[in-house]
Structure formats: structure tokens, C-alpha cells
Design a protein around this motif. Structure first.
Motif, PDB file in Angstrom:
ATOM      1  N   LYS A 161      -4.577 -28.078   5.446  1.00  0.00           N
ATOM      2  CA  LYS A 161      -4.148 -29.368   5.979  1.00  0.00           C
ATOM      3  C   LYS A 161      -5.310 -30.086   6.631  1.00  0.00           C
ATOM      4  O   LYS A 161      -6.136 -29.452   7.282  1.00  0.00           O
ATOM      5  CB  LYS A 161      -3.073 -29.080   7.024  1.00  0.00           C
ATOM      6  CG  LYS A 161      -2.011 -30.126   7.178  1.00  0.00           C
ATOM      7  CD  LYS A 161      -0.929 -29.575   8.101  1.00  0.00           C
ATOM      8  CE  LYS A 161      -0.068 -30.687   8.594  1.00  0.00           C
ATOM      9  NZ  LYS A 161       1.172 -30.820   7.889  1.00  0.00           N
ATOM     10  N   VAL A 162      -5.363 -31.411   6.464  1.00  0.00           N
ATOM     11  CA  VAL A 162      -6.348 -32.217   7.199  1.00  0.00           C
ATOM     12  C   VAL A 162      -5.591 -33.298   7.980  1.00  0.00           C
ATOM     13  O   VAL A 162      -4.491 -33.694   7.580  1.00  0.00           O
ATOM     14  CB  VAL A 162      -7.384 -32.869   6.249  1.00  0.00           C
ATOM     15  CG1 VAL A 162      -8.235 -31.825   5.564  1.00  0.00           C
ATOM     16  CG2 VAL A 162      -6.722 -33.773   5.229  1.00  0.00           C
ATOM     17  N   PRO A 163      -6.178 -33.765   9.088  1.00  0.00           N
ATOM     18  CA  PRO A 163      -5.406 -34.689   9.943  1.00  0.00           C
ATOM     19  C   PRO A 163      -5.547 -36.167   9.586  1.00  0.00           C
ATOM     20  O   PRO A 163      -5.048 -37.015  10.318  1.00  0.00           O
ATOM     21  CB  PRO A 163      -6.018 -34.420  11.325  1.00  0.00           C
ATOM     22  CG  PRO A 163      -7.409 -33.986  11.055  1.00  0.00           C
ATOM     23  CD  PRO A 163      -7.423 -33.325   9.723  1.00  0.00           C
ATOM     24  N   SER A 164      -6.171 -36.511   8.460  1.00  0.00           N
ATOM     25  CA  SER A 164      -6.543 -37.902   8.177  1.00  0.00           C
ATOM     26  C   SER A 164      -5.396 -38.898   8.329  1.00  0.00           C
ATOM     27  O   SER A 164      -5.570 -39.979   8.873  1.00  0.00           O
ATOM     28  CB  SER A 164      -7.087 -38.022   6.751  1.00  0.00           C
ATOM     29  OG  SER A 164      -8.223 -37.248   6.597  1.00  0.00           O
ATOM     30  N   LEU A 165      -4.212 -38.579   7.814  1.00  0.00           N
ATOM     31  CA  LEU A 165      -3.131 -39.579   7.736  1.00  0.00           C
ATOM     32  C   LEU A 165      -2.052 -39.372   8.799  1.00  0.00           C
ATOM     33  O   LEU A 165      -0.891 -39.693   8.593  1.00  0.00           O
ATOM     34  CB  LEU A 165      -2.484 -39.547   6.340  1.00  0.00           C
ATOM     35  CG  LEU A 165      -3.054 -40.557   5.337  1.00  0.00           C
ATOM     36  CD1 LEU A 165      -4.487 -40.222   4.994  1.00  0.00           C
ATOM     37  CD2 LEU A 165      -2.221 -40.593   4.077  1.00  0.00           C
ATOM     38  N   ARG A 166      -2.480 -38.869   9.972  1.00  0.00           N
ATOM     39  CA  ARG A 166      -1.458 -38.545  10.988  1.00  0.00           C
ATOM     40  C   ARG A 166      -0.762 -39.793  11.527  1.00  0.00           C
ATOM     41  O   ARG A 166       0.281 -39.690  12.153  1.00  0.00           O
ATOM     42  CB  ARG A 166      -2.075 -37.717  12.112  1.00  0.00           C
ATOM     43  CG  ARG A 166      -3.166 -38.413  12.846  1.00  0.00           C
ATOM     44  CD  ARG A 166      -4.021 -37.464  13.629  1.00  0.00           C
ATOM     45  NE  ARG A 166      -5.328 -38.112  13.793  1.00  0.00           N
ATOM     46  CZ  ARG A 166      -6.383 -37.544  14.261  1.00  0.00           C
ATOM     47  NH1 ARG A 166      -6.341 -36.292  14.608  1.00  0.00           N
ATOM     48  NH2 ARG A 166      -7.505 -38.209  14.385  1.00  0.00           N
ATOM     49  N   ASP A 167      -1.321 -40.992  11.313  1.00  0.00           N
ATOM     50  CA  ASP A 167      -0.648 -42.204  11.781  1.00  0.00           C
ATOM     51  C   ASP A 167      -0.010 -42.993  10.626  1.00  0.00           C
ATOM     52  O   ASP A 167       0.250 -44.178  10.739  1.00  0.00           O
ATOM     53  CB  ASP A 167      -1.615 -43.105  12.566  1.00  0.00           C
ATOM     54  CG  ASP A 167      -2.865 -43.460  11.774  1.00  0.00           C
ATOM     55  OD1 ASP A 167      -3.035 -42.903  10.674  1.00  0.00           O
ATOM     56  OD2 ASP A 167      -3.662 -44.282  12.259  1.00  0.00           O
ATOM     57  N   ILE A 168       0.222 -42.322   9.502  1.00  0.00           N
ATOM     58  CA  ILE A 168       0.794 -42.982   8.323  1.00  0.00           C
ATOM     59  C   ILE A 168       2.163 -42.359   8.013  1.00  0.00           C
ATOM     60  O   ILE A 168       2.328 -41.144   8.094  1.00  0.00           O
ATOM     61  CB  ILE A 168      -0.139 -42.779   7.092  1.00  0.00           C
ATOM     62  CG1 ILE A 168      -1.500 -43.426   7.334  1.00  0.00           C
ATOM     63  CG2 ILE A 168       0.495 -43.271   5.798  1.00  0.00           C
ATOM     64  CD1 ILE A 168      -1.559 -44.909   7.102  1.00  0.00           C
ATOM     65  N   TYR A 207      -4.920 -40.889  -0.053  1.00  0.00           N
ATOM     66  CA  TYR A 207      -6.024 -41.060   0.913  1.00  0.00           C
ATOM     67  C   TYR A 207      -6.770 -42.366   0.658  1.00  0.00           C
ATOM     68  O   TYR A 207      -7.037 -43.141   1.584  1.00  0.00           O
ATOM     69  CB  TYR A 207      -6.979 -39.867   0.805  1.00  0.00           C
ATOM     70  CG  TYR A 207      -8.191 -39.971   1.700  1.00  0.00           C
ATOM     71  CD1 TYR A 207      -8.124 -39.601   3.045  1.00  0.00           C
ATOM     72  CD2 TYR A 207      -9.402 -40.453   1.211  1.00  0.00           C
ATOM     73  CE1 TYR A 207      -9.232 -39.707   3.871  1.00  0.00           C
ATOM     74  CE2 TYR A 207     -10.508 -40.566   2.032  1.00  0.00           C
ATOM     75  CZ  TYR A 207     -10.420 -40.189   3.365  1.00  0.00           C
ATOM     76  OH  TYR A 207     -11.519 -40.300   4.180  1.00  0.00           O
ATOM     77  N   ALA A 256      -4.505 -45.362   1.419  1.00  0.00           N
ATOM     78  CA  ALA A 256      -4.280 -45.459   2.868  1.00  0.00           C
ATOM     79  C   ALA A 256      -5.517 -45.995   3.577  1.00  0.00           C
ATOM     80  O   ALA A 256      -5.414 -46.720   4.560  1.00  0.00           O
ATOM     81  CB  ALA A 256      -3.885 -44.097   3.430  1.00  0.00           C
ATOM     82  N   SER A 257      -6.695 -45.648   3.055  1.00  0.00           N
ATOM     83  CA  SER A 257      -7.931 -46.107   3.705  1.00  0.00           C
ATOM     84  C   SER A 257      -8.072 -47.627   3.609  1.00  0.00           C
ATOM     85  O   SER A 257      -8.848 -48.229   4.348  1.00  0.00           O
ATOM     86  CB  SER A 257      -9.151 -45.408   3.104  1.00  0.00           C
ATOM     87  OG  SER A 257      -9.345 -45.839   1.783  1.00  0.00           O
TER      88      SER A 257
END
Lengths: 316, 179
Positions: free
Chosen positions: A42-49, A303, A306-307
Motif C-alpha cells: 500500500k502507498v498513501p498517495s490517494l488518501r484524500d481521494i 494515480y 488523480a494527479s
């Protein structure tokens, strides 16, 4: 050099993507493939999506694969299925999606039986749309994972010979594959009964035939498609037995090829119809690689899209 | 833009040798140690340190990896440019090991925080240390300090501190690009 930004704000179909977009998705997917093979995936990149998976059609692989990809990226995920929803009370598609967007959802993953539904929603809803299959039109994430799996095995696809065999007429996978492989410079041959080949298909830069053995001798890889009985009441060939005899991949036909041909299948497999079990489970088959790569490809798509989403304004 | 050299080739080499010796003092034969270079530029420092440890001090088979922290950064969708990942190669076990994170320049500390989170994906090290060539002091956003330090420099926000690694006959130097 690959630009690090997609040219599109939605993933509606392969035909809207540039070669740079494809390469960017593949490069990003290779990083995510490494990540999903770590002990903690798991990576935290999209924690606000927040992402809503709206499936108006049945799905196993695609739905699970998208959901897993979203969770691996730490996005919040909500799921919607047609059965048990307010659609049965007469609500239209745009109203349904507008209500879901009002719950502060950032990305919609949409599967719908109507061709063009993802494009329609993208024009009427202010949100990022990912097409997870729109009727018989396109299935872009499947096309991307098929090509990524081929590149892993064959390297650059320019000049490589790829065959697509089966129900081309009703297959969204076939169309996405044709657009994508054409962009990457591969040669494409479609093999099916004439009744299952769209009229003027050659205008998309492919050749068509009904000779499976010679197609297998010609190609480096073959993508076997399922007969999509659920999309039509009309019979396009006399019987499954006859179809299987002429267009099903079995050991007898495969032994005539005398070279290594990769076997792909987007699933679900109807064993004994389009492919026999021994070939579906053989070393030539990369069907489970496709499934694994599906998660990495979908992580990359989400990803990268979302970016491009606007950051909320914290200045309040 | 004004470019000023901060570390010459000679001083650069002296510092690299000192850092290698400091690592030996603590990690001895490196049997329980994993060196992790942070992408992109920490990899150059990692490779130089490993070659010094091997060639000058005879320490072979040092466990090492390279780690990209892009997906763990806290500025996704906040940075002006889209974050582009580099490759990660971690064919090492970090569980119960002494891990040394290696980077060229320590600035705000945010990359190191991302690295501390990222390393957890591979296991739980017993201890994590930080080695940097350059510490831009007074510019930290987080309470992070190096355990092994090449040199400290003062630079105002907006200045760029760059390490130029020996390639095609160019000397190793550290320079600052002032606004």
C-alpha cells in the motif's frame, strides 16, 4: 522522452490516448507492479481521494481489480451495484451519478451496458470518469493490461504480430486492443466467423480471416475472446460444438504451429468453447499475469488521473 | 544565476572517506547492516561509499538497495509539477537490520520522512540511521537530523544546492546556484 502528464482528464477509451499517454501508463504501472509485490502493498498517495465504482453490469475481475487498485493507493472506496439501487425506481443515470458526486466523490469508475455511456457522463457530470467497459464499445483498462502483459514478454510491440480470435463483433476488449496495438505499431489480425466480424473492420488497420491455424502460424501472441451470448438473442453460428471445432484453441491446432505463441484471455473463460483447459493452463498462457498486471495498470491510471485533479483550497 | 563552488574535488573525496570510516566505526563488518540509497541522487553517494568500503577497507558483500519515495511524499497534487517515480530495487531484507538511509542533500526533511514510511513496506528494521553529504541547516520543516554528516552549509530558501558526481571526466563538486 515520455511526458509525465496524461493528455486527458478522463479515461474514456484508448482512442483518446496518445502514444505518450500509453507509455506513461506502462512506465507508472511498472513501479506499481514492484509495489504490489512488497510485503506491505500500500502507498498513501490517494488518501484524500474518494472513488465510486459504479457497475451497472456484472463483473468479477474488473470490479475487484479496480477496488484493489484504489485501496492499494489508500483512496476511500464506495461500491454501487445495479441490483438493489434506485435505478429500479426510475432514476436516470445522470441523477444517480450526480447524487453520488454530491457525497464528495472525486473519481467515478463506470461500467455500463450502453456504448458511449462513459463519454455521455463525462460531458454531463463534473468529475473524473474512468470507463470500466461501456457495452460493446471499449474496455480501455483491459486493453492497457493486455498490451502491458505483451510488452513484458515480447518487448517493444512495433512490428509484432498479434491475433485476436473470437466474438469481435460484441467485444469491447477487441476494439480497445485494436486501437492500442495500432498506436504501438503492432500488426493485428482478427480471426472469427464472418458473422462475428464487424462490417468494414479493415478500415481500422487490421486484417481479418476465418482460418485459425494459419492465424496461429502467423502470430507472436493470440488473444482469445469469449462468445458474448448475453449481448444478443440471435445465433451467429449453428452451435458451440461447431464453433469450438473451427475457432476454439485446442492442442491439435496448437501443435500445428510449431513455435511459441503467447496465449491471452481477458476472462471469464468458457473452457472447452474458445480454449481447452490444457492450453488455458499451459506455459504459453499468460492469463494470470494479465490479472496481476491489471491491478498495477489500474493503479497507474487512477494515480495519473488523480494527479490532475484540482487540489481543494485550504485557504478558508 | 550565480554559481558558487562549495566543495572542491579534494575536499569532496576527504569527506567521502571520512563518512566511510564513520560507518565502519559503528557497523564494523556490515553483517547486520543494510545501506539504502534514496532515488534519484542518493544512489550516487551509496555507490561511491560502497566502492570505498570495498576497495579501501576490504569490506565485501554489503547489503544495499535503492528506494524511491515518490508514492510516499506528502506533496502529491500540491507540487507544481507532477511527481514522477524512479525505480526501486530492494532485494534485501530489512527486518531486524540496522538500516542506513543515504541521500546527497538534506533540506526540509520531507523526503526522509517519506523514506521512513516507505521502508516500513519492506519490514521493521531494528534501527534506522541517516547519512547525508550536505546538510542545509536552518531549513528543516520537520524534526529530522542526520547521524552521519559530510558538511553543513547555509543557503537561503530558493537557492539550489547541487552535488555534481564524477561522470565523463567531470570532477565531483558541490555547488550552490543562488537566486
Amino acid at each position: 522522452m515520455t511526458r509525465n502528464k496524461l493528455s486527458v482528464d478522463h479515461l474514456l477509451g484508448i482512442k483518446y490516448l496518445t502514444e505518450n499517454d500509453l507509455n506513461l501508463i506502462f512506465q507508472t504501472a511498472s513501479h506499481f507492479k514492484e509495489i504490489i509485490n512488497r510485503p506491505i502493498k500500500k502507498v498513501p498517495s490517494l488518501r484524500d481521494i474518494t472513488i465510486a465504482n459504479l457497475f451497472f453490469e456484472n463483473s468479477t475481475r474488473t470490479k475487484l481489480s479496480f477496488e484493489l487498485a484504489e485501496k492499494r493507493l489508500s483512496a476511500d472506496v464506495i461500491n454501487f451495484s445495479y441490483s438493489g439501487s434506485s435505478i429500479s425506481k426510475g432514476e436516470n443515470l445522470i441523477d444517480t451519478i450526480s447524487n453520488i458526486i454530491a457525497m464528495k466523490v472525486d473519481i467515478i469508475v463506470l461500467r455500463h451496458p450502453s456504448p458511449g455511456s462513459a463519454l455521455f457522463v463525462s460531458k454531463n457530470i463534473n468529475s473524473c470518469i474512468i470507463n470500466a467497459g461501456d457495452g460493446t464499445h471499449e474496455h480501455p483498462s483491459q486493453g492497457l493490461l493486455d498490451a502491458y502483459s505483451l510488452i513484458e514478454k515480447l518487448g517493444n510491440l512495433k512490428g509484432k504480430k498479434i491475433a485476436i480470435v473470437g466474438d469481435v463483433l460484441h467485444s469491447r476488449v477487441a476494439l480497445s486492443n485494436v486501437f492500442l496495438l495500432n498506436t504501438l505499431g503492432a500488426e493485428i489480425k482478427l480471426c472469427a466467423p464472418k458473422s462475428l466480424l464487424p462490417k468494414d473492420i479493415e478500415s481500422l488497420g487490421v486484417t481479418a480471416t476465418d482460418d485459425l491455424v494459419n492465424t496461429l502460424k502467423w502470430c507472436d501472441a493470440v488473444n482469445m475472446l469469449r462468445i458474448q451470448n448475453e449481448r444478443t438473442d440471435v445465433k451467429f453460428f449453428p452451435s458451440n460444438r461447431e464453433y469450438s471445432k473451427l475457432f476454439g484453441l485446442d492442442r491439435e491446432k496448437f501443435n500445428k504451429v510449431k513455435k511459441d505463441v503467447l496465449i491471452l484471455h481477458p476472462g471469464p473463460i468458457n473452457r472447452g468453447v474458445e480454449i481447452t483447459s490444457d492450453l488455458a493452463d499451459s506455459e504459453n498462457a499468460i492469463i494470470l499475469n494479465q490479472v496481476e498486471n491489471g491491478v498495477a495498470i489500474r493503479m497507474a491510471i487512477i494515480y495519473l488521473l488523480a494527479s490532475k485533479l484540482k487540489m481543494i483550497d485550504y485557504d478558508y | 544565476m550565480v554559481r558558487k563552488t562549495l566543495l572542491s574535488q579534494q575536499k569532496f573525496e576527504t569527506i567521502l572517506n571520512r563518512l566511510a570510516c564513520q560507518l565502519i566505526e559503528k557497523h564494523k563488518d556490515f553483517q547486520n547492516t543494510v545501506l539504502i540509497g534514496l532515488q534519484p541522487r542518493g544512489i550516487y553517494l551509496l555507490n561511491r561509499l560502497i566502492s570505498i568500503l570495498e576497495e579501501s577497507y576490504g569490506i565485501k558483500n554489503i547489503s544495499h538497495g535503492k528506494l524511491d519515495v515518490t508514492f510516499f511524499r506528502d506533496d502529491f497534487r500540491r507540487a507544481e509539477t507532477i511527481l514522477s517515480p524512479k525505480s526501486t530495487k530492494m532485494d534485501v531484507i530489512v527486518e531486524n537490520k540496522l538500516v542506513v538511509l543515504i541521500d546527497d542533500v538534506l533540506y526540509t526533511g520531507r523526503s526522509i520522512r517519506a523514506a521512513l514510511t516507505a521502508i516500513d513496506s519492506f519490514g521493521r528494521p531494528n534501527e534506522i540511521e541517516l547519512l547525508v553529504l550536505i546538510d542545509r541547516r536552518f531549513s528543516r520543516h520537520l524534526p529530522i537530523q542526520p547521524d552521519y554528516l559530510g558538511t553543513q552549509i547555509d543557503a537561503i530558501q530558493g537557492d539550489k544546492v547541487k552535488v555534481q558526481w564524477n561522470k565523463n571526466g567531470i570532477e565531483n563538486i558541490v555547488y550552490i546556484e543562488e537566486k
